[in-house]
Design a protein around this motif. Structure first.
Motif, PDB file in Angstrom:
ATOM      1  N   PRO A  23      16.078  20.194   2.039  1.00 54.93           N
ATOM      2  CA  PRO A  23      15.277  21.792   1.237  1.00 54.93           C
ATOM      3  C   PRO A  23      14.359  21.949   1.272  1.00 54.93           C
ATOM      4  CG  PRO A  23      16.702  20.583  -0.010  1.00 54.93           C
ATOM      5  CD  PRO A  23      16.760  19.456   1.116  1.00 54.93           C
ATOM      6  N   THR A  24      13.586  21.173   0.693  1.00 57.02           N
ATOM      7  CA  THR A  24      12.487  20.990   0.279  1.00 57.02           C
ATOM      8  C   THR A  24      11.729  20.970   1.523  1.00 57.02           C
ATOM      9  OG1 THR A  24      12.290  19.407  -1.072  1.00 57.02           O
ATOM     10  CG2 THR A  24      13.257  21.238  -2.411  1.00 57.02           C
ATOM     11  N   PRO A  25      10.134  21.820   1.149  1.00 54.29           N
ATOM     12  CA  PRO A  25       8.710  21.410   1.750  1.00 54.29           C
ATOM     13  C   PRO A  25       8.681  19.229   1.233  1.00 54.29           C
ATOM     14  CG  PRO A  25       8.525  23.229   0.942  1.00 54.29           C
ATOM     15  CD  PRO A  25       9.515  22.813   0.584  1.00 54.29           C
ATOM     16  N   LEU A  26       8.832  19.388   0.072  1.00 56.03           N
ATOM     17  CA  LEU A  26       8.526  17.519  -0.665  1.00 56.03           C
ATOM     18  C   LEU A  26       9.300  16.493   0.576  1.00 56.03           C
ATOM     19  CD1 LEU A  26       7.312  15.362  -2.545  1.00 56.03           C
ATOM     20  CD2 LEU A  26       8.927  15.932  -4.173  1.00 56.03           C
ATOM     21  N   ASP A  27      10.848  16.649   0.710  1.00 57.37           N
ATOM     22  CA  ASP A  27      11.648  16.381   1.036  1.00 57.37           C
ATOM     23  C   ASP A  27      11.204  15.919   2.371  1.00 57.37           C
ATOM     24  OD1 ASP A  27      13.963  16.087  -1.213  1.00 57.37           O
ATOM     25  OD2 ASP A  27      14.882  17.550  -0.908  1.00 57.37           O
ATOM     26  N   LYS A  28      11.049  17.156   3.333  1.00 54.13           N
ATOM     27  CA  LYS A  28      10.285  17.043   4.396  1.00 54.13           C
ATOM     28  C   LYS A  28       9.699  16.609   4.235  1.00 54.13           C
ATOM     29  CE  LYS A  28      11.932  21.874   5.826  1.00 54.13           C
ATOM     30  NZ  LYS A  28      12.962  21.911   5.156  1.00 54.13           N
ATOM     31  N   LEU A  29       8.251  16.279   3.957  1.00 54.80           N
ATOM     32  CA  LEU A  29       7.025  14.873   3.799  1.00 54.80           C
ATOM     33  C   LEU A  29       7.282  13.469   3.485  1.00 54.80           C
ATOM     34  CD1 LEU A  29       3.946  15.209   3.388  1.00 54.80           C
ATOM     35  CD2 LEU A  29       3.932  15.670   1.146  1.00 54.80           C
ATOM     36  N   VAL A  30       8.188  13.778   2.872  1.00 54.22           N
ATOM     37  CA  VAL A  30       8.607  12.264   2.417  1.00 54.22           C
ATOM     38  C   VAL A  30       9.343  11.769   3.870  1.00 54.22           C
ATOM     39  CG1 VAL A  30      10.394  10.321   0.663  1.00 54.22           C
ATOM     40  CG2 VAL A  30       8.650  12.504   0.246  1.00 54.22           C
ATOM     41  N   PHE A  31      10.174  12.200   4.324  1.00 61.21           N
ATOM     42  CA  PHE A  31      10.765  12.305   5.537  1.00 61.21           C
ATOM     43  C   PHE A  31       9.899  11.888   6.594  1.00 61.21           C
ATOM     44  CE2 PHE A  31      13.008  13.174   9.996  1.00 61.21           C
ATOM     45  CZ  PHE A  31      14.034  12.314  10.156  1.00 61.21           C
ATOM     46  N   ILE A  32       9.010  12.675   6.209  1.00 55.00           N
ATOM     47  CA  ILE A  32       7.923  12.369   8.034  1.00 55.00           C
ATOM     48  C   ILE A  32       7.092  10.751   7.409  1.00 55.00           C
ATOM     49  CG2 ILE A  32       5.370  13.323   8.807  1.00 55.00           C
ATOM     50  CD1 ILE A  32       6.900  15.969   7.794  1.00 55.00           C
TER      51      ILE A  32
ATOM     52  N   MET B 167       0.780  -1.184   0.111  1.00 54.02           N
ATOM     53  CA  MET B 167       0.014  -0.012   0.109  1.00 54.02           C
ATOM     54  C   MET B 167       1.143   1.229   0.496  1.00 54.02           C
ATOM     55  SD  MET B 167      -3.022   0.955   2.295  1.00 54.02           S
ATOM     56  CE  MET B 167      -4.336   1.471   2.498  1.00 54.02           C
ATOM     57  N   GLY B 168       0.781   1.987  -0.083  1.00 52.62           N
ATOM     58  CA  GLY B 168       1.097   3.270  -1.062  1.00 52.62           C
ATOM     59  C   GLY B 168       0.653   4.343  -1.869  1.00 52.62           C
ATOM     60  N   LEU B 169       1.338   5.646  -1.822  1.00 52.74           N
ATOM     61  CA  LEU B 169       0.963   6.450  -2.389  1.00 52.74           C
ATOM     62  C   LEU B 169       0.972   6.620  -3.896  1.00 52.74           C
ATOM     63  CD1 LEU B 169       2.040   9.297  -0.393  1.00 52.74           C
ATOM     64  CD2 LEU B 169      -0.347   8.636  -0.543  1.00 52.74           C
ATOM     65  N   SER B 170       0.325   6.907  -4.811  1.00 52.64           N
ATOM     66  CA  SER B 170       0.541   7.721  -6.490  1.00 52.64           C
ATOM     67  C   SER B 170       1.414   8.398  -6.517  1.00 52.64           C
ATOM     68  CB  SER B 170      -0.463   7.254  -7.196  1.00 52.64           C
ATOM     69  OG  SER B 170      -1.198   8.293  -7.005  1.00 52.64           O
ATOM     70  N   LEU B 171       1.927   8.185  -7.529  1.00 54.50           N
ATOM     71  CA  LEU B 171       2.346   9.800  -8.107  1.00 54.50           C
ATOM     72  C   LEU B 171       1.703  11.077  -7.771  1.00 54.50           C
ATOM     73  CD1 LEU B 171       5.720  11.065  -8.586  1.00 54.50           C
ATOM     74  CD2 LEU B 171       4.722  10.510 -11.531  1.00 54.50           C
ATOM     75  N   GLU B 172       0.395  11.295  -8.279  1.00 55.74           N
ATOM     76  CA  GLU B 172      -0.386  12.089  -8.289  1.00 55.74           C
ATOM     77  C   GLU B 172      -0.759  12.854  -6.772  1.00 55.74           C
ATOM     78  OE1 GLU B 172      -1.523  14.136 -10.711  1.00 55.74           O
ATOM     79  OE2 GLU B 172       0.595  13.155 -12.023  1.00 55.74           O
ATOM     80  N   GLU B 173      -0.879  11.774  -5.720  1.00 51.13           N
ATOM     81  CA  GLU B 173      -1.487  11.825  -4.682  1.00 51.13           C
ATOM     82  C   GLU B 173       0.300  12.064  -3.844  1.00 51.13           C
ATOM     83  OE1 GLU B 173      -4.894   7.576  -3.857  1.00 51.13           O
ATOM     84  OE2 GLU B 173      -2.623   7.474  -4.056  1.00 51.13           O
ATOM     85  N   LEU B 174       1.367  11.540  -4.247  1.00 51.73           N
ATOM     86  CA  LEU B 174       1.673  12.217  -3.461  1.00 51.73           C
ATOM     87  C   LEU B 174       2.391  13.208  -3.917  1.00 51.73           C
ATOM     88  CD1 LEU B 174       4.523  12.342  -1.965  1.00 51.73           C
ATOM     89  CD2 LEU B 174       5.527  11.380  -3.883  1.00 51.73           C
ATOM     90  N   LYS B 175       1.892  14.338  -5.126  1.00 51.59           N
ATOM     91  CA  LYS B 175       2.039  15.424  -5.852  1.00 51.59           C
ATOM     92  C   LYS B 175       0.409  16.672  -4.689  1.00 51.59           C
ATOM     93  CE  LYS B 175       3.592  15.143  -9.995  1.00 51.59           C
ATOM     94  NZ  LYS B 175       3.631  15.239 -11.258  1.00 51.59           N
ATOM     95  N   THR B 176      -0.350  15.989  -4.447  1.00 53.72           N
ATOM     96  CA  THR B 176      -1.818  16.551  -4.289  1.00 53.72           C
ATOM     97  C   THR B 176      -1.333  16.939  -2.432  1.00 53.72           C
ATOM     98  OG1 THR B 176      -2.939  15.894  -5.709  1.00 53.72           O
ATOM     99  CG2 THR B 176      -3.832  16.573  -3.796  1.00 53.72           C
TER     100      THR B 176
END
Length: 54
Positions: free
Chosen positions: A43-52, A1-10
């Motif tokens: 450095p980026t909010p996306l990096d922070k989100l993936v880390f969390i 179970m995971g996120l699709s690329l579109e879900e991750l972008k949203t």
């Protein structure tokens, strides 16, 4: 179970706006402008989100 690329972008777009709002509202009495000072390891909010999420 995971996120699709579109879900991750949203999710990333929502997280970025919430994160920036949080940073602006919780600065306290800082002397430096936002963005000044030492840069973080994520450095980026996306990096922070993936880390969390991981």
């Amino acid at each position: 179970m995971g996120l699709s690329l579109e879900e991750l972008k949203t999710l990333s777009a929502h997280f970025s706006s919430c994160y920036l709002t949080y940073r602006k509202n919780n600065r306290g009495a800082h002397q430096r402008k936002m963005g000044a000072g030492q840069k973080g390891f994520l450095p980026t909010p996306l990096d922070k989100l993936v880390f969390i999420l991981l």
